[in-house]
Motif scaffolding. Structure first.
Motif, mmCIF file in Angstrom:
data_model
loop_
_atom_site.group_PDB
_atom_site.id
_atom_site.type_symbol
_atom_site.label_atom_id
_atom_site.label_comp_id
_atom_site.label_asym_id
_atom_site.label_seq_id
_atom_site.Cartn_x
_atom_site.Cartn_y
_atom_site.Cartn_z
ATOM 1 N N ASP A 103 4.340 7.433 -0.314
ATOM 2 C CA ASP A 103 3.552 7.991 1.260
ATOM 3 C C ASP A 103 2.764 7.061 1.716
ATOM 4 N N PRO A 104 3.742 6.183 2.419
ATOM 5 C CA PRO A 104 3.152 4.807 2.282
ATOM 6 C C PRO A 104 1.796 5.269 3.162
ATOM 7 N N ARG A 105 1.352 6.176 3.028
ATOM 8 C CA ARG A 105 -0.331 6.316 4.861
ATOM 9 C C ARG A 105 -1.343 6.639 3.599
ATOM 10 N N ARG A 106 -0.842 6.093 2.016
ATOM 11 C CA ARG A 106 -2.131 6.678 1.283
ATOM 12 C C ARG A 106 -2.121 5.026 0.809
ATOM 13 N N GLY A 107 -1.157 4.439 1.205
ATOM 14 C CA GLY A 107 -1.913 2.879 0.366
ATOM 15 C C GLY A 107 -0.239 2.246 0.266
ATOM 16 N N THR A 108 -0.651 1.137 -0.181
ATOM 17 C CA THR A 108 0.753 -0.215 -0.886
ATOM 18 C C THR A 108 0.677 1.126 -2.367
ATOM 19 N N PRO A 109 2.090 0.362 -2.931
ATOM 20 C CA PRO A 109 2.274 1.457 -4.183
ATOM 21 C C PRO A 109 1.872 0.326 -5.538
ATOM 22 N N SER A 110 1.729 1.171 -5.665
ATOM 23 C CA SER A 110 0.993 0.327 -7.130
ATOM 24 C C SER A 110 2.117 -0.327 -7.975
ATOM 25 N N HIS A 111 3.193 -0.092 -7.779
ATOM 26 C CA HIS A 111 4.249 -1.214 -8.651
ATOM 27 C C HIS A 111 5.189 -2.079 -7.029
ATOM 28 N N GLN A 112 5.271 -2.951 -6.652
ATOM 29 C CA GLN A 112 5.354 -3.591 -5.510
ATOM 30 C C GLN A 112 7.215 -3.758 -6.179
ATOM 31 N N PRO A 113 7.586 -2.922 -4.803
ATOM 32 C CA PRO A 113 9.746 -3.129 -4.711
ATOM 33 C C PRO A 113 10.057 -4.040 -4.207
ATOM 34 N N THR A 114 10.948 -4.327 -4.502
ATOM 35 C CA THR A 114 11.690 -5.886 -3.570
ATOM 36 C C THR A 114 12.160 -5.333 -2.127
#
Length: 416
Positions: free
Chosen positions: A339-350
């Motif tokens: 859920d993008p509302r909860r911040g940046t992902p723990s592993h960055q996608p391309t």
């Protein structure tokens, strides 16, 4: 990078635009000879294509386009790579084909325990304990893989109900058991195929088997060969049709470890995304899918490397982490666990996308950019420089155009 479904403005001035190419790629198909793609996709299922038993709105559109419903009639190879399981690959493919409206074959489907097919030779004639699923469904799946001595925790409970006195076998469960004297069975491995239904029963029996209380002499336990312990899915959470993610097999592993490690520690083997073993297995299947199409596209790499492979998933911890480690490109969608509302992902996608259809379109747009960089046609559509002409003609072969550059430009655009 998150692109909207529509592209505003022209990146190439008066030349052919990425938007035009994308429109042609996703338009109605033609019956012309179908070229071959070396672009390939791997899709997660839960939270990407389905939510519970229901397909997400963008799923059918995305897979239909990849399956050849586009202007080129181009079939872009894809597989489904999920940490789910619990039934045979054949049964799940039939269900998915009905749900998604696209024929899914077993050679393009990998679930959490599919990778165990590569381990059968080590355990074919060794007694194994299989956990998860309903009744003896996974016993039949394991036997279908080639394991010949497969038992369940329900078999053990039926042998000695005092092992776990807090569960009475139902009539349906009794119909699934295989009567066995487990005092004479020494297990070689425990495989957690799928999410267990009765955590307390399964954790108790796992501890007993590992310690030799079941299937061996507890007093001489130090002389016994250790029992291999294999988990097929590391996901702590997954996205069902409930509004919030649910606990997965990874949570069961943590619970088992907490109980067992209160007394000692025990090693285990982990399969499933994001493990290297599962992505290596997926690469083998993707290469097989790439070989099933007949004519290469020249705007992408000519070898079946992972440079043009995309993992589309909703879970940064499994889908994105595994793809990044394998050297694949990755697209994180917003329809499942993340859920993008909860911040940046723990592993960055391309890249990121709102849903699977946008993810598919985005990847085609990026590939189309590579076409435009290769062609680099000037505004009047004519270029007499030999090097640039040669590059354009290589690309125009993909469009099945004539050798005349100006005509190739016009026909190529019209028939893209």
């Amino acid at each position: 990078m998150l692109l909207p479904r529509h592209i505003i403005g022209s990146k190439y001035g008066n030349r052919v635009t990425i938007k035009q190419i994308a429109r042609y790629l996703t338009g109605p198909g033609s019956t012309a000879t179908k070229p071959r793609s070396r672009l390939a996709f791997a899709f997660d299922i839960d939270g990407v294509l389905l939510r519970g038993k229901n397909p997400l709105p963008a799923a059918k559109e995305a897979l239909s386009i990849l399956d050849g419903n586009n202007k080129l009639g181009l079939k872009i190879p894809f597989i489904l790579l999920t940490n789910g399981g619990g039934v045979s690959e054949e049964e799940r493919c039939r269900t998915l084909s009905s749900q998604l409206g696209v024929q899914i074959h077993t050679d393009q489907f990998i679930q959490s325990h599919t990778v165990l097919k590569s381990s059968v030779h080590n355990y074919a004639d060794v007694p194994i304990l299989v956990l998860g699923g309903k009744g003896d469904t996974l016993r039949r799946v394991a036997e279908g893989y080639g394991f010949r001595k497969v038992y369940t925790t329900l078999d053990i409970l039926a042998w000695n109900p005092s092992i776990w006195p807090f569960h009475d076998l139902t009539q349906e469960e009794r119909a699934s058991i295989r009567p066995t004297d487990f005092s004479k069975i020494q297990f070689g491995a425990i495989f957690v195929f799928h999410d267990p239904r009765n955590w307390a029963l399964d954790i108790q029996i796992m501890c007993d088997v590992i310690q030799g209380i079941i299937g061996g002499s507890y007093e001489t336990n130090h002389a016994r060969k250790p029992v291999d312990l294999v988990f097929c899915n590391p996901d702590l959470i997954w996205q069902s049709d409930f509004e919030a993610p649910r606990m997965g097999q990874g949570a069961f592993r943590v619970a088992f470890q907490a109980v067992f490690q209160a007394r000692s520690t025990y090693p285990y083997i982990q399969f499933g995304k994001p493990t290297e073993a599962t992505y290596n297995f997926a690469e083998m299947m993707l290469k097989h899918r790439l070989q099933s199409v007949s004519k290469p596209l020249l705007f992408v790499q000519s070898d079946a490397t992972s440079a043009s492979w995309y993992m589309v998933g909703d879970n940064p911890e499994s889908d994105i982490a595994g793809a990044n480690a394998a050297g694949w490109k990755s697209i994180l969608v917003h329809t499942g666990v993340y859920d993008p509302r909860r911040g940046t992902p723990s592993h960055q996608p391309t890249h990121q996308a709102e849903d699977v259809a946008e993810a598919m379109l985005l990847s085609l747009l990026l590939i189309s950019e590579r076409v435009m960089k290769l062609i680099h046609v000037p505004e009047d559509g004519i270029d007499t420089k030999p090097v640039r002409r040669e590059a354009f003609c290589r690309a125009s072969e993909w469009w099945q155009c004539t050798n005349d550059l100006d005509q190739a430009f016009r026909i190529g655009l019209d028939n893209l």
